[in-house]
Design a protein around this motif. Structure first.
Motif, PDB file in Angstrom:
ATOM      1  N   ASP A   1      -4.174   4.439  -8.404  1.00  0.00           N
ATOM      2  CA  ASP A   1      -4.967   4.001  -7.245  1.00  0.00           C
ATOM      3  C   ASP A   1      -6.433   4.417  -7.385  1.00  0.00           C
ATOM      4  OD1 ASP A   1      -5.211   2.719  -4.737  1.00  0.00           O
ATOM      5  OD2 ASP A   1      -5.067   4.625  -3.680  1.00  0.00           O
TER       6      ASP A   1
ATOM      7  N   LYS B   1     -12.199  10.342  -1.068  1.00  0.00           N
ATOM      8  CA  LYS B   1     -11.786   8.960  -1.323  1.00  0.00           C
ATOM      9  C   LYS B   1     -12.502   8.026  -0.358  1.00  0.00           C
ATOM     10  CE  LYS B   1      -7.815   9.065   1.801  1.00  0.00           C
ATOM     11  NZ  LYS B   1      -6.400   8.826   1.963  1.00  0.00           N
ATOM     12  N   GLU B   2     -12.447   6.747  -0.708  1.00  0.00           N
ATOM     13  CA  GLU B   2     -12.961   5.727   0.193  1.00  0.00           C
ATOM     14  C   GLU B   2     -11.891   5.417   1.235  1.00  0.00           C
ATOM     15  OE1 GLU B   2     -13.734   2.576  -2.518  1.00  0.00           O
ATOM     16  OE2 GLU B   2     -15.716   3.321  -3.042  1.00  0.00           O
TER      17      GLU B   2
ATOM     18  N   ARG C   1      -5.054   2.595 -14.014  1.00  0.00           N
ATOM     19  CA  ARG C   1      -6.001   2.500 -12.885  1.00  0.00           C
ATOM     20  C   ARG C   1      -5.275   2.093 -11.609  1.00  0.00           C
ATOM     21  NH1 ARG C   1      -7.817   0.511 -17.367  1.00  0.00           N
ATOM     22  NH2 ARG C   1      -9.847   1.044 -18.263  1.00  0.00           N
ATOM     23  N   PHE C   2      -4.380   1.118 -11.735  1.00  0.00           N
ATOM     24  CA  PHE C   2      -3.601   0.654 -10.584  1.00  0.00           C
ATOM     25  C   PHE C   2      -2.572   1.711 -10.179  1.00  0.00           C
ATOM     26  CE2 PHE C   2       0.253  -1.394  -8.958  1.00  0.00           C
ATOM     27  CZ  PHE C   2      -0.252  -2.035  -7.830  1.00  0.00           C
TER      28      PHE C   2
ATOM     29  N   GLN D   1      -9.775   3.606  -7.087  1.00  0.00           N
ATOM     30  CA  GLN D   1     -10.674   2.631  -6.487  1.00  0.00           C
ATOM     31  C   GLN D   1     -12.110   3.144  -6.436  1.00  0.00           C
ATOM     32  OE1 GLN D   1      -9.180   0.692  -2.932  1.00  0.00           O
ATOM     33  NE2 GLN D   1      -7.122   1.438  -3.356  1.00  0.00           N
ATOM     34  N   SER D   2     -12.285   4.423  -6.669  1.00  0.00           N
ATOM     35  CA  SER D   2     -13.614   5.026  -6.731  1.00  0.00           C
ATOM     36  C   SER D   2     -13.531   6.223  -7.673  1.00  0.00           C
ATOM     37  CB  SER D   2     -14.092   5.456  -5.346  1.00  0.00           C
ATOM     38  OG  SER D   2     -13.222   6.444  -4.809  1.00  0.00           O
TER      39      SER D   2
ATOM     40  N   GLU E   1      -9.529   3.183   3.356  1.00  0.00           N
ATOM     41  CA  GLU E   1      -8.899   1.890   3.164  1.00  0.00           C
ATOM     42  C   GLU E   1      -8.766   1.151   4.496  1.00  0.00           C
ATOM     43  OE1 GLU E   1      -8.166   0.772   0.186  1.00  0.00           O
ATOM     44  OE2 GLU E   1      -8.805   2.638  -0.718  1.00  0.00           O
TER      45      GLU E   1
ATOM     46  N   ARG F   1       0.835  -1.203   0.000  1.00  0.00           N
ATOM     47  CA  ARG F   1       0.000   0.000   0.000  1.00  0.00           C
ATOM     48  C   ARG F   1       0.872   1.257   0.000  1.00  0.00           C
ATOM     49  NH1 ARG F   1      -4.042   1.952  -2.154  1.00  0.00           N
ATOM     50  NH2 ARG F   1      -5.030   3.669  -1.072  1.00  0.00           N
TER      51      ARG F   1
END
Length: 245
Positions: A190, A240-241, A186-187, A192-193, A243, A76
């Motif tokens: 990061d 952001k979401e 995308r990776f 994720q949303s 983690e 991470r």
């Protein structure tokens, strides 16, 4: 007043290093601080998280963490580090809406670039992206040197939804996509949303990340002129979401 990540890192190091004389205290304090900065919404505070990961977890000072969890934490940190404020953004080269011409983030020569990741199936994107294009036109009219480089996040089955949304909302900026998933952006970013908005300077250095549309004008105008008084004086929060670590 929001403290800067560099000063927070020094404080974190002081506290953690002092606690090392007692293994239980060291474990408790290190885990507490890691979790605090892993979940912080204040923009730029993820730098403190990556600092703790790199200095203590990645170097084997956390024997209480099993190998699977340790890998997740260190990984991470590795993902977040290139995305920290002050880092030069990775280039992104994707096809335009015709899927015939390739466009590069680095080809944009404006003073500011807004990097806008969005998904045509995302309800929040459908509300925020039209607000962004309105702001884009407003700032252009004010002679602010700004461009938007906007990667769409979708599969080829949603291609028409994407192009229709572009036309209907007059997104007259640089629209790009990777509907066949041939690129790893995308990776690397990061994502994720969605939507996820970044502000880059003329050298493509990250100035702000995961910023709300409502904060972009204040941020850029204050960056141009430090005497400019932002309308919103609260600390900038990342959109952001949270983690789990």
């Amino acid at each position: 007043v929001t403290k800067m990540p560099d000063s927070l890192m020094k404080g974190v190091d002081f506290i953690i290093d002092k606690s090392m004389v007692n293994s239980k205290a060291f474990q408790y304090i290190t885990v507490m601080l890691l979790n605090e900065y892993a979940t912080s919404k204040i923009m730029g505070f993820d730098a403190v998280y990556t600092h703790i990961v790199n200095k203590y977890y990645a170097k084997g000072y956390t024997p209480w963490v099993d190998s699977t969890q340790l890998y997740k934490i260190v990984e991470r940190g590795r993902i977040l580090e290139p995305l920290l404020i002050g880092k030069k953004a990775r280039n992104i080269v994707l096809a335009d809406s015709t899927l015939k011409q390739m466009r590069s983030l680095y080809e944009v020569k404006s003073r500011y670039t807004i990097l806008a990741f969005w998904d045509p199936d995302c309800g929040h994107c459908k509300k925020e992206i039209p607000k962004l294009v309105e702001l884009y036109h407003k700032m252009k009219a004010e002679k602010i040197d700004i461009e938007v480089f906007s990667p769409g996040i979708f599969d080829i089955a949603e291609m028409k939804k994407w192009t229709d949304f572009i036309k209907e909302n007059k997104l007259d900026w640089i629209n790009v996509a990777d509907p066949y998933h041939q690129n790893n952006f995308r990776f690397e970013w990061d994502i994720q949303s969605t939507p996820q908005l970044f502000i880059l300077d003329k050298d493509k250095v990250i100035k702000a990340k995961r910023i709300g549309v409502e904060n972009i004008e204040d941020f850029i105008k204050h960056d141009i002129d430090p005497k400019y008084i932002p309308k919103n004086t609260a600390p900038l929060e990342e959109k952001k979401e949270v983690e789990e670590h």
